[in-house]
Design a protein around this motif. Structure first.
Motif, PDB file in Angstrom:
ATOM      1  N   SER A 116      21.879  13.448 117.617  1.00  0.00           N
ATOM      2  CA  SER A 116      20.386  13.810 117.205  1.00  0.00           C
ATOM      3  C   SER A 116      20.201  14.896 118.322  1.00  0.00           C
ATOM      4  O   SER A 116      19.514  15.683 117.692  1.00  0.00           O
ATOM      5  N   GLN A 117      20.528  14.706 119.305  1.00  0.00           N
ATOM      6  CA  GLN A 117      20.081  15.900 120.506  1.00  0.00           C
ATOM      7  C   GLN A 117      20.737  17.196 120.310  1.00  0.00           C
ATOM      8  O   GLN A 117      20.176  18.048 120.672  1.00  0.00           O
ATOM      9  N   MET A 118      21.887  17.023 119.741  1.00  0.00           N
ATOM     10  CA  MET A 118      22.567  18.346 119.687  1.00  0.00           C
ATOM     11  C   MET A 118      21.946  19.162 118.428  1.00  0.00           C
ATOM     12  O   MET A 118      22.072  20.406 118.477  1.00  0.00           O
ATOM     13  N   LEU A 119      21.152  18.519 117.644  1.00  0.00           N
ATOM     14  CA  LEU A 119      20.350  19.335 116.578  1.00  0.00           C
ATOM     15  C   LEU A 119      19.344  20.196 117.178  1.00  0.00           C
ATOM     16  O   LEU A 119      18.820  20.968 116.420  1.00  0.00           O
ATOM     17  N   HIS A 120      19.094  19.768 118.456  1.00  0.00           N
ATOM     18  CA  HIS A 120      18.243  20.932 119.216  1.00  0.00           C
ATOM     19  C   HIS A 120      18.817  21.935 119.186  1.00  0.00           C
ATOM     20  O   HIS A 120      17.854  23.168 119.378  1.00  0.00           O
ATOM     21  N   PHE A 121      19.926  22.308 119.614  1.00  0.00           N
ATOM     22  CA  PHE A 121      20.629  23.787 119.548  1.00  0.00           C
ATOM     23  C   PHE A 121      21.007  24.407 118.316  1.00  0.00           C
ATOM     24  O   PHE A 121      21.554  23.683 117.270  1.00  0.00           O
ATOM     25  N   ASP A 122      20.372  25.503 118.053  1.00  0.00           N
ATOM     26  CA  ASP A 122      20.887  26.285 116.634  1.00  0.00           C
ATOM     27  C   ASP A 122      22.374  26.351 116.604  1.00  0.00           C
ATOM     28  O   ASP A 122      23.189  26.774 117.144  1.00  0.00           O
ATOM     29  N   SER A 123      22.864  25.751 115.290  1.00  0.00           N
ATOM     30  CA  SER A 123      24.126  25.860 114.790  1.00  0.00           C
ATOM     31  C   SER A 123      24.279  25.959 113.286  1.00  0.00           C
ATOM     32  O   SER A 123      23.684  25.012 112.746  1.00  0.00           O
ATOM     33  N   PRO A 124      25.092  26.633 112.840  1.00  0.00           N
ATOM     34  CA  PRO A 124      25.447  26.401 111.270  1.00  0.00           C
ATOM     35  C   PRO A 124      25.788  25.279 110.846  1.00  0.00           C
ATOM     36  O   PRO A 124      25.696  24.617 109.824  1.00  0.00           O
ATOM     37  N   GLU A 125      26.462  24.264 111.749  1.00  0.00           N
ATOM     38  CA  GLU A 125      26.958  23.007 111.362  1.00  0.00           C
ATOM     39  C   GLU A 125      25.932  21.981 111.441  1.00  0.00           C
ATOM     40  O   GLU A 125      26.225  20.697 111.241  1.00  0.00           O
ATOM     41  N   ASN A 126      24.625  22.247 112.058  1.00  0.00           N
ATOM     42  CA  ASN A 126      23.641  21.118 112.026  1.00  0.00           C
ATOM     43  C   ASN A 126      23.438  20.519 110.872  1.00  0.00           C
ATOM     44  O   ASN A 126      23.419  19.107 110.872  1.00  0.00           O
ATOM     45  N   PRO A 127      23.240  21.008 109.755  1.00  0.00           N
ATOM     46  CA  PRO A 127      23.158  20.310 108.475  1.00  0.00           C
ATOM     47  C   PRO A 127      24.346  19.185 108.283  1.00  0.00           C
ATOM     48  O   PRO A 127      24.050  17.981 107.845  1.00  0.00           O
TER      49      PRO A 127
END
Length: 211
Positions: A116-127
């Motif tokens: 969940s914390q990794m979603l703080h960083f912009d990434s095309p893989e977030n979804p």
């Protein structure tokens, strides 16, 4: 401090930590790989392999989560964050196939929290990461709760050794409810009490209404 006065605080869910939670404090110190996208003057001490006073552009190293979130900026890319391997496509495929085969404690032990914390960083893989986190939780939830409800007065160490922090909290909650019901059924308790998860949920709802 009186041990009886301390009540465990549940970890936060999402991209923000709950700093009243010991689990979230430990989670915020989890280290992960990053790469600097610009020079950082007088921060060379962050790179343990270098004696330089400054941190040059292109430096690869590991930082604790709390520090990388503090240095990260969306508008001006000064730091890029590499996903831990458990959240990359290869492992996401494993979780999609059968999430119950994975030893989350060995991979984490804060699989859901750190993801969940990794979603703080912009990434095309977030979804894709968010979807895998949700589906993994759904896929493992029933087994976790079934195990907690079928282990009365037993050694549960082998049952929880493959669970991450959040799942262990759910297991303990299920065990507490089971023990309370067994005591009530045998006449050792005068009444049944609501689960701590239900109580905490009610408190959050009341706080939202008052806000």
């Amino acid at each position: 401090m009186d041990a009886q006065s301390y009540h465990p605080v549940s970890p936060g869910v999402g991209t923000e930590e709950n700093f009243l939670s010991l689990d979230d404090i430990l989670l915020s110190h989890q280290r992960h790989p990053v790469r600097t996208e610009c020079a950082f003057p007088r921060l060379g001490f962050l790179d343990r392999s270098s004696d330089s006073e400054d941190l040059p552009e292109g430096t690869k190293m590991e930082l604790p989560l709390w520090l990388s979130k503090g240095l990260y900026e969306r508008k001006r890319r000064v730091l890029s964050v590499e996903l831990p391997k458990v959240y990359k496509e290869g492992w996401r495929t494993v979780f999609t196939a059968d999430p119950n085969v994975v030893n989350l404690h060995k991979m984490g032990p804060y699989y859901y929290g750190l993801g969940s914390q990794m979603l703080h960083f912009d990434s095309p893989e977030n979804p894709d990461i968010a979807q895998t986190l949700l589906q993994t939780f759904i896929g493992r939830f029933r087994r976790v709760m079934d195990s907690s409800q079928n282990a009365y007065n037993e050694d549960t160490s082998t049952l929880v050794e493959r669970l991450d922090c959040l799942e262990k909290a759910l297991f303990r909650s299920g065990q507490s409810g089971l023990n309370g019901f067994q005591s009530w059924e045998k006449g050792r308790a005068s009444q049944l009490t609501a689960s701590s998860l239900v109580i905490n949920y009610r408190k959050r709802k009341m706080a939202d209404v008052q806000a």
